[in-house]
Design an enzyme around this catalytic site. Structure first.
Site, PDB file in Angstrom:
ATOM      1  N   ALA A  64       0.819  -1.215   0.000  1.00 12.53           N
ATOM      2  CA  ALA A  64       0.000   0.000   0.000  1.00 12.53           C
ATOM      3  C   ALA A  64       0.853   1.266   0.000  1.00 12.53           C
ATOM      4  CB  ALA A  64      -0.925  -0.015   1.218  1.00 12.53           C
TER       5      ALA A  64
ATOM      6  N   GLU B 156       1.607  -0.142 -11.940  1.00 14.52           N
ATOM      7  CA  GLU B 156       3.066  -0.343 -11.767  1.00 14.52           C
ATOM      8  C   GLU B 156       3.866   0.486 -12.766  1.00 14.52           C
ATOM      9  OE1 GLU B 156       4.512  -4.112 -10.657  1.00 14.52           O
ATOM     10  OE2 GLU B 156       2.636  -4.684  -9.675  1.00 14.52           O
TER      11      GLU B 156
ATOM     12  N   PRO C 153      -4.977   8.726  -2.922  1.00 12.69           N
ATOM     13  CA  PRO C 153      -5.805   9.491  -3.853  1.00 12.69           C
ATOM     14  C   PRO C 153      -5.018  10.651  -4.493  1.00 12.69           C
ATOM     15  CG  PRO C 153      -7.054   8.991  -1.884  1.00 12.69           C
ATOM     16  CD  PRO C 153      -5.655   8.509  -1.628  1.00 12.69           C
ATOM     17  N   GLY C 154      -4.076  11.222  -3.771  1.00 14.97           N
ATOM     18  CA  GLY C 154      -3.317  12.357  -4.316  1.00 14.97           C
ATOM     19  C   GLY C 154      -1.910  12.001  -4.756  1.00 14.97           C
TER      20      GLY C 154
ATOM     21  N   PHE D  41      -6.502   1.930  -4.529  1.00 14.43           N
ATOM     22  CA  PHE D  41      -6.128   0.949  -5.572  1.00 14.43           C
ATOM     23  C   PHE D  41      -5.208  -0.147  -5.035  1.00 14.43           C
ATOM     24  CE2 PHE D  41      -6.638   4.738  -8.527  1.00 14.43           C
ATOM     25  CZ  PHE D  41      -7.852   4.316  -9.032  1.00 14.43           C
ATOM     26  N   ILE D  42      -5.408  -0.564  -3.808  1.00 13.10           N
ATOM     27  CA  ILE D  42      -4.486  -1.538  -3.235  1.00 13.10           C
ATOM     28  C   ILE D  42      -4.946  -2.963  -3.577  1.00 13.10           C
ATOM     29  CG2 ILE D  42      -3.323  -2.311  -1.117  1.00 13.10           C
ATOM     30  CD1 ILE D  42      -2.814   0.684  -2.160  1.00 13.10           C
TER      31      ILE D  42
ATOM     32  N   THR E 117       0.090   3.768  -3.008  1.00  9.68           N
ATOM     33  CA  THR E 117      -0.698   4.755  -3.756  1.00  9.68           C
ATOM     34  C   THR E 117      -1.765   5.404  -2.875  1.00  9.68           C
ATOM     35  OG1 THR E 117      -0.348   3.469  -5.768  1.00  9.68           O
ATOM     36  CG2 THR E 117      -2.140   5.066  -5.819  1.00  9.68           C
TER      37      THR E 117
ATOM     38  N   ILE F 294     -10.654  -8.808 -36.279  1.00 11.28           N
ATOM     39  CA  ILE F 294     -10.670  -9.966 -37.184  1.00 11.28           C
ATOM     40  C   ILE F 294     -11.893 -10.845 -36.906  1.00 11.28           C
ATOM     41  CG2 ILE F 294      -9.436 -12.147 -37.717  1.00 11.28           C
ATOM     42  CD1 ILE F 294      -6.796 -10.500 -37.385  1.00 11.28           C
TER      43      ILE F 294
ATOM     44  N   GLY G  32     -14.766  -9.733 -36.078  1.00 14.46           N
ATOM     45  CA  GLY G  32     -15.989  -8.997 -36.394  1.00 14.46           C
ATOM     46  C   GLY G  32     -16.913  -8.920 -35.186  1.00 14.46           C
TER      47      GLY G  32
END
Ligand SMILES: Cc1cc2nc3c(=O)[nH]c(=O)nc-3n(C[C@H](O)[C@H](O)[C@H](O)COP(=O)(O)OP(=O)(O)OC[C@H]3O[C@@H](n4cnc5c(N)ncnc54)[C@H](O)[C@@H]3O)c2cc1C
Length: 392
Positions: A128, A366, A132-133, A160-161, A130, A340, A342
């Site tokens: 952990a 990452e 929010p800022g 986002f952990i 990351t 390919i 479709g």
């Protein structure tokens, strides 16, 4: 002499994994797809444990885990080859016997409580950093830890952990000296869930066996013996975690691209329009050809980065190149494969749209494409790497 062949051992191990994927994982694809379509997890906990046990009984356990912890301690090249094979199916699987590389910095007592149970699959970790800022500019984290007696008190929010929902403990990074910041003022803590942090799932585009979460630390008290490594030296640990294997993410995507291109080749031979198979049309052939070339280029970028890791070289430049190329090209390839096929390519009858959603993440987590480009350009501009690469 440059030699691009695999050794007998590498080939044997690669073939063993290839067989395992074909025998154990590929047959699960329809059921995994059905469950995911119904909003359920692709593989249940018990099913995953059973598959891992099967592999373990065959001696396949702890791919990169040192032998003293019961692992296979395989090389980076071998690990990349394994990831390619696992990537050929979308069934979410990795071999057991693994722990985050930075947990090896734990002291003896921490190893008993965190490292060993993680290797054995009894405890789950999450990484952990990351917030929010603070994502790409991870040095900008604001979560703080202040010392009170023999405890640290952590306040802040992480986002986002991966695996944050079911992790038993977090390796959480917090500022312990604001003036020093990332340069000696960030510390890594081993924070058990029952110390009081809370998690909330984050709904995302791709299928993800370890759903990401936001983590809230509101006055969470962590005993001082739960500092991982040295106080103030956490940022280096975070970089070590992220740098553990950037080549492995594009390696897995490479396997997916190989499988997708095989699907496209097959479909192009079967599907007829205007009285002929679409495989006979130059427009289709060019998509197939471009994808094959890009897959081959990716293979060598991945293996070269892995080889640099094994050779003890500074592989960061090569790893960034592999990650960037993998993210960009894999997304182009899955898009062509959908084209390919479709209309069928866009349906949920086929798994192409699933790959499409999953592979998109590779350009973001990452280290985004832009951050890889930044690293590559700065290395060249500052003279840390040369345009001629390792061959000069
Ligand atoms: C599914 C998922 C799982 C994740 N798992 C984890 C995890 O387990 N642990 C963890 O700590 N984090 C995790 N992350 C976080 C992930 O690493 C970050 O999302 C990523 O680093 C990007 O940060 P950001 O989202 O804040 O985007 P930002 O940094 O805000 O970037 C926004 C955009 O600006 C661009 N940009 C930023 N800086 C520059 C620059 N200097 N030059 C040019 N362009 C720039 C970016 O490339 C991007 O396009 C995960 C994310 C996802 C989506």
């Amino acid at each position: 002499m440059v030699d691009f062949s695999l050794s007998d051992t590498e080939r044997d191990i690669r073939d063993w994994v290839r067989n395992f994927v074909q025998r154990e994982l590929t047959p699960l694809e329809p059921e995994v797809l059905r469950r995911e379509r119904a909003g359920e997890r692709g593989l249940g906990k018990d099913e995953l444990a059973e598959l891992r046990n099967k592999a373990r009984q065959a001696g396949f356990w702890g791919v990169q885990t040192p032998e003293e912890y019961g692992g296979m301690d395989l090389s980076a090249v071998m690990t990349a080859l394994i990831e390619v094979e696992l990537g050929r199916t979308f069934v979410p699987f990795s071999f057991g016997g693994y722990a985050d590389n930075i947990l090896y910095h734990a002291n003896e007592e921490q190893k008993q409580r965190y490292l060993l149970p993680t290797i054995e699959g009894q405890r789950k970790s999450c990484f952990a950093i990351t917030e929010p800022g603070a994502g790409s500019d991870a040095k900008n984290i604001r979560t703080t830890a202040r010392k009170e007696g023999s405890e640290w008190v952590i306040d802040g929010e992480k986002t986002f952990i991966t695996g944050g929902i079911d992790a038993d403990f977090a390796m959480v990074f917090a500022v312990t000296d604001k003036d020093k910041g990332a340069d000696g003022g960030v510390t890594c803590f081993l924070a058990d869930r029952d110390m009081g942090w809370k998690s909330e799932p984050i709904d995302i585009m791709g299928e993800w066996d370890r759903m990401p979460a936001s983590l809230v630390f509101d006055g969470v008290r962590v005993p001082e013996e739960n500092v991982l490594g040295e106080v103030g030296q956490g940022f280096a640990l975070a970089m070590q975690w992220i740098g553990r294997g950037r080549y492995l993410l594009p390696a897995r995507a490479l396997g997916g691209c190989e499988h997708l291109l095989e699907m496209a080749v097959q479909y192009s031979k079967e599907r007829e329009t205007f009285g002929e198979p679409i495989a006979d049309r130059q427009a289709i052939q060019w998509m197939i050809a471009d994808s094959a070339v890009e897959i081959e280029a990716l293979r060598w970028l991945v293996l070269q980065a892995a080889w640099q890791v094994d050779s003890g070289m500074d592989s960061r430049h090569a790893q960034s190149m592999a990650k960037l190329h993998g993210g960009v090209r894999a997304n182009e390839i899955v898009d062509r494969v959908m084209q390919i096929h479709g209309g069928m390519g866009y349906t949920r009858e086929l798994p192409i749209e699933r790959w499409y959603r999953d592979l998109r993440l590779l350009r973001i987590f990452e280290g985004t494409d832009e951050i890889q480009r930044r690293t590559i350009a700065r290395n060249l501009i500052k003279g840390h790497a040369s345009v001629g690469g390792v061959l000069g």
